[in-house]
Write a protein that holds these residues in place. Structure first.
Motif, PDB file in Angstrom:
ATOM      1  N   ASP A 114      53.390  10.300  14.732  1.00  0.00           N
ATOM      2  CA  ASP A 114      53.444  11.781  14.792  1.00  0.00           C
ATOM      3  C   ASP A 114      55.499  11.795  13.432  1.00  0.00           C
ATOM      4  O   ASP A 114      55.147  11.590  12.422  1.00  0.00           O
ATOM      5  CB  ASP A 114      54.767  12.677  15.624  1.00  0.00           C
ATOM      6  N   LEU A 145      47.575  14.925  14.685  1.00  0.00           N
ATOM      7  CA  LEU A 145      48.727  14.853  14.191  1.00  0.00           C
ATOM      8  C   LEU A 145      48.942  16.011  15.482  1.00  0.00           C
ATOM      9  O   LEU A 145      48.503  17.282  14.929  1.00  0.00           O
ATOM     10  CB  LEU A 145      48.861  15.973  12.805  1.00  0.00           C
ATOM     11  N   ALA A 149      54.964  18.019  15.169  1.00  0.00           N
ATOM     12  CA  ALA A 149      54.611  16.976  13.827  1.00  0.00           C
ATOM     13  C   ALA A 149      54.950  18.467  12.106  1.00  0.00           C
ATOM     14  O   ALA A 149      55.183  18.321  11.422  1.00  0.00           O
ATOM     15  CB  ALA A 149      53.823  16.333  13.709  1.00  0.00           C
TER      16      ALA A 149
END
Length: 305
Positions: A114, A145, A149
């Motif tokens: 991240d 992801l 994040a």
């Protein structure tokens, strides 16, 4: 943000001449079809065979992306790369060419965490003034992801600068998670060709990114969902989901069907896929896809009256 990035934004499928060069005429032909179908804009994305283009071709395609719109809507160019330096270079060039937004995929060869992903996207956002759509490609991300994040990027840069195309599976609940983690501020685009649009739309979407061959089909589905006509939307959404399930066995399988559909309709002259693809579309797969596609085209006409 000078234009509202929203609605149905189909991906242009990269057209080639008989010799394998870019066919700029057919690129513009697809743009015409997209806007004549009532869509709000167009995208050059991963399904545009972006990773199979040369450096010079990528630069030229960004210029075509901006040129093809001609004031009719939104242009979005994919500018992700394996390094932040390369992505920044492609992003700055696309912005200078006149595109309205950038679709930015993460690096695909390295398992980035991240912090590294946030740094990568942050460098791109800070290098340009147009919005970026964070593209999480489910088949190319070594490490997904995280929702945290993505929410961090939005908090840092704002919803007018950072948007999202989350394709990590399962897509619908991740749309809800991103929506909730950002207090509903995230502008999210569905990216499975409309396959999960019936479910994702009710969770909160700014738009959807299908491909050229289904521009009018997804356009009608989107308008029905926006109008709250769920019953009519299901009539077209269910067979569309089946078609996408059928086509999305691999990138080249999808392209072999989609490009042939465009060729059959006279939107492009050639259904060539750039190598090293060796996929050959078998007649029974084509027959099934073509049958369902024709039904969907007829439904889209019926439901748009």
């Amino acid at each position: 943000m000078s234009k509202q990035i929203a609605g149905v934004l189909p991906v242009v499928l990269m057209p080639y001449t008989d010799s394998g060069a870019l066919d700029e005429e057919d690129f513009l032909s697809q743009a015409d079809h997209i806007f004549e179908s009532g869509c709000q804009g167009l995208v050059v994305g991963q399904m545009s065979e972006l990773l199979r283009l040369t450096h010079d071709e990528r630069l030229r395609v960004a210029e075509l992306c901006a040129k093809s719109v001609q004031g009719r809507g939104i242009s979005v160019m994919s500018t992700g790369a394996e390094t932040a330096e390369a992505a920044v270079g492609y992003s700055r060039h696309a912005e200078a060419a006149g595109v309205d937004a950038l679709l930015v995929m993460h690096p695909a060869t390295l398992p980035l965490g991240d912090d590294e992903m946030v740094e990568y996207y942050g460098r791109i956002v800070e290098a340009v003034s147009v919005p970026i759509i964070v593209h999480h490609a489910k088949s190319l991300a070594r490490i997904p992801l995280s929702i945290g994040a993505q929410a961090q990027l939005l908090r840092q840069y704002g919803e007018d600068r950072v948007m999202f195309k989350p394709e990590a599976q399962p897509t619908p609940p991740r749309v809800s998670q991103l929506r909730d983690a950002t207090d509903g501020r995230a502008r999210i685009f569905e990216g499975d060709g409309g396959m999960m649009l019936l479910d994702c739309h009710r969770r909160g979407l700014a738009g959807t990114i299908p491909a050229t061959e289904t521009a009018e089909i997804v356009g009608v589905l989107w308008r029905l969902l926006e109008a709250g006509d769920r019953a009519a939307a299901e009539r077209i959404g269910h067979p569309l989901s089946y078609l996408m399930c059928h086509m999305m066995n691999s990138t080249d399988y999808y392209l072999s069907i989609a490009k042939r559909l465009l060729k059959e309709r006279g939107i492009v002259k050639n259904d060539h896929i750039r190598g090293p693809s060796a996929h050959v579309l078998d007649s029974e797969s084509w027959s099934e896809a073509s049958r369902v596609y024709t039904r969907l085209l007829n439904l889209s006409k019926e439901l748009s009256r």
